[in-house]
Design a protein around this motif. Sequence first.
Motif, PDB file in Angstrom:
ATOM      1  N   ILE A 167      -8.522   2.125  -2.817  1.00 27.18           N
ATOM      2  CA  ILE A 167      -9.962   2.009  -3.056  1.00 27.18           C
ATOM      3  C   ILE A 167     -10.637   1.268  -1.906  1.00 27.18           C
ATOM      4  CG2 ILE A 167     -11.744   1.156  -4.653  1.00 27.18           C
ATOM      5  CD1 ILE A 167      -9.874   3.343  -5.842  1.00 27.18           C
ATOM      6  N   GLU A 168      -9.977   0.206  -1.438  1.00 25.27           N
ATOM      7  CA  GLU A 168     -10.566  -0.600  -0.368  1.00 25.27           C
ATOM      8  C   GLU A 168      -9.472  -1.330   0.393  1.00 25.27           C
ATOM      9  OE1 GLU A 168     -13.978  -4.046   0.346  1.00 25.27           O
ATOM     10  OE2 GLU A 168     -13.626  -3.297  -1.674  1.00 25.27           O
ATOM     11  N   LEU A 212      -6.099  -2.972  -9.187  1.00 27.22           N
ATOM     12  CA  LEU A 212      -5.074  -3.913  -8.750  1.00 27.22           C
ATOM     13  C   LEU A 212      -5.452  -4.433  -7.372  1.00 27.22           C
ATOM     14  CD1 LEU A 212      -2.412  -4.850 -10.048  1.00 27.22           C
ATOM     15  CD2 LEU A 212      -1.272  -3.033  -8.789  1.00 27.22           C
ATOM     16  N   LEU A 213      -5.596  -5.742  -7.243  1.00 29.10           N
ATOM     17  CA  LEU A 213      -5.865  -6.383  -5.962  1.00 29.10           C
ATOM     18  C   LEU A 213      -4.529  -6.827  -5.382  1.00 29.10           C
ATOM     19  CD1 LEU A 213      -7.812  -7.662  -3.862  1.00 29.10           C
ATOM     20  CD2 LEU A 213      -7.702  -9.738  -5.264  1.00 29.10           C
ATOM     21  N   LEU A 214      -4.128  -6.228  -4.275  1.00 29.40           N
ATOM     22  CA  LEU A 214      -2.870  -6.597  -3.625  1.00 29.40           C
ATOM     23  C   LEU A 214      -3.140  -7.809  -2.753  1.00 29.40           C
ATOM     24  CD1 LEU A 214      -1.646  -3.008  -2.647  1.00 29.40           C
ATOM     25  CD2 LEU A 214      -1.183  -4.319  -4.741  1.00 29.40           C
ATOM     26  N   ILE A 231       0.847  -1.199   0.000  1.00 32.32           N
ATOM     27  CA  ILE A 231       0.000   0.000   0.000  1.00 32.32           C
ATOM     28  C   ILE A 231       0.879   1.245   0.000  1.00 32.32           C
ATOM     29  CG2 ILE A 231      -1.604   1.374   1.388  1.00 32.32           C
ATOM     30  CD1 ILE A 231      -2.849  -1.333   2.302  1.00 32.32           C
ATOM     31  N   GLU A 232       1.896   1.250   0.829  1.00 30.79           N
ATOM     32  CA  GLU A 232       2.812   2.393   0.926  1.00 30.79           C
ATOM     33  C   GLU A 232       3.440   2.694  -0.442  1.00 30.79           C
ATOM     34  OE1 GLU A 232       5.537   5.165   2.997  1.00 30.79           O
ATOM     35  OE2 GLU A 232       3.762   4.153   3.759  1.00 30.79           O
ATOM     36  N   PHE A 233       3.941   1.661  -1.107  1.00 26.43           N
ATOM     37  CA  PHE A 233       4.579   1.844  -2.412  1.00 26.43           C
ATOM     38  C   PHE A 233       3.594   2.391  -3.434  1.00 26.43           C
ATOM     39  CE2 PHE A 233       5.585   0.366  -6.681  1.00 26.43           C
ATOM     40  CZ  PHE A 233       6.868   0.829  -6.843  1.00 26.43           C
ATOM     41  N   TYR A 234       2.462   1.745  -3.564  1.00 27.69           N
ATOM     42  CA  TYR A 234       1.527   2.130  -4.624  1.00 27.69           C
ATOM     43  C   TYR A 234       0.861   3.475  -4.368  1.00 27.69           C
ATOM     44  CZ  TYR A 234       2.416  -2.164  -6.977  1.00 27.69           C
ATOM     45  OH  TYR A 234       3.060  -3.162  -7.651  1.00 27.69           O
ATOM     46  N   TRP A 289      -8.756  -7.619   1.839  1.00 27.32           N
ATOM     47  CA  TRP A 289      -9.125  -7.317   0.457  1.00 27.32           C
ATOM     48  C   TRP A 289      -8.634  -5.899   0.219  1.00 27.32           C
ATOM     49  CZ3 TRP A 289     -10.943 -10.011  -3.570  1.00 27.32           C
ATOM     50  CH2 TRP A 289     -11.503  -9.329  -4.644  1.00 27.32           C
ATOM     51  N   VAL A 290      -7.487  -5.781  -0.471  1.00 27.80           N
ATOM     52  CA  VAL A 290      -6.839  -4.491  -0.667  1.00 27.80           C
ATOM     53  C   VAL A 290      -6.835  -4.180  -2.164  1.00 27.80           C
ATOM     54  CG1 VAL A 290      -4.738  -3.149  -0.360  1.00 27.80           C
ATOM     55  CG2 VAL A 290      -5.406  -4.812   1.384  1.00 27.80           C
ATOM     56  N   VAL A 291      -7.490  -3.085  -2.516  1.00 25.55           N
ATOM     57  CA  VAL A 291      -7.628  -2.701  -3.918  1.00 25.55           C
ATOM     58  C   VAL A 291      -7.077  -1.287  -4.096  1.00 25.55           C
ATOM     59  CG1 VAL A 291      -9.261  -2.312  -5.812  1.00 25.55           C
ATOM     60  CG2 VAL A 291      -9.683  -4.142  -4.151  1.00 25.55           C
ATOM     61  N   VAL A 292      -6.200  -1.120  -5.103  1.00 28.49           N
ATOM     62  CA  VAL A 292      -5.649   0.188  -5.449  1.00 28.49           C
ATOM     63  C   VAL A 292      -5.855   0.423  -6.942  1.00 28.49           C
ATOM     64  CG1 VAL A 292      -3.919   0.180  -3.591  1.00 28.49           C
ATOM     65  CG2 VAL A 292      -3.311  -0.727  -5.852  1.00 28.49           C
ATOM     66  N   ALA A 293      -5.796   1.694  -7.322  1.00 31.96           N
ATOM     67  CA  ALA A 293      -5.955   2.047  -8.734  1.00 31.96           C
ATOM     68  C   ALA A 293      -5.259   3.372  -8.993  1.00 31.96           C
ATOM     69  CB  ALA A 293      -7.436   2.166  -9.100  1.00 31.96           C
TER      70      ALA A 293
END
Length: 136
Positions: free
Chosen positions: A31-32, A56-58, A19-22, A43-47
Amino acid sequence: MEQSIAHVALIVRDYDEAIEFYTRKLHFDLIEDTYQPEQDKRWVVVAPPNSSGSTLLLARASKPAQEAFIGNQSGGRVFLFLSTDDFWRDYNDMSSQGIHFVREPKEAEYGTVAVFEDLYGNLWDLVEFAVERQRH
């Protein structure tokens, strides 16, 4: 029929470092981030900012077999493509953030592109497609 790819799972070592990187280095939006107690995972989602496509689901590796693929989900090929409306803005920002580019920028028929590594070594294209340039 209407279909789309909603998420692409990216195997990570640790949720928080990913999360920190993205979010800090690539400026993605978180996102979540929801804990799922029944599976003891998040459930970790970034965009990317202002994106409307796939996210992107991490996904933290939960087994040794999965851990072996952290940073090498595509066998050393470029895995993901980050499209931008301003290549040089993002390239310069990413470089100042310490993002390692393994292939320097080049002009190609389809646009401007450079290859970078994420925090685990997965390869990404940063690309401004020529079609995007014509719109701006």
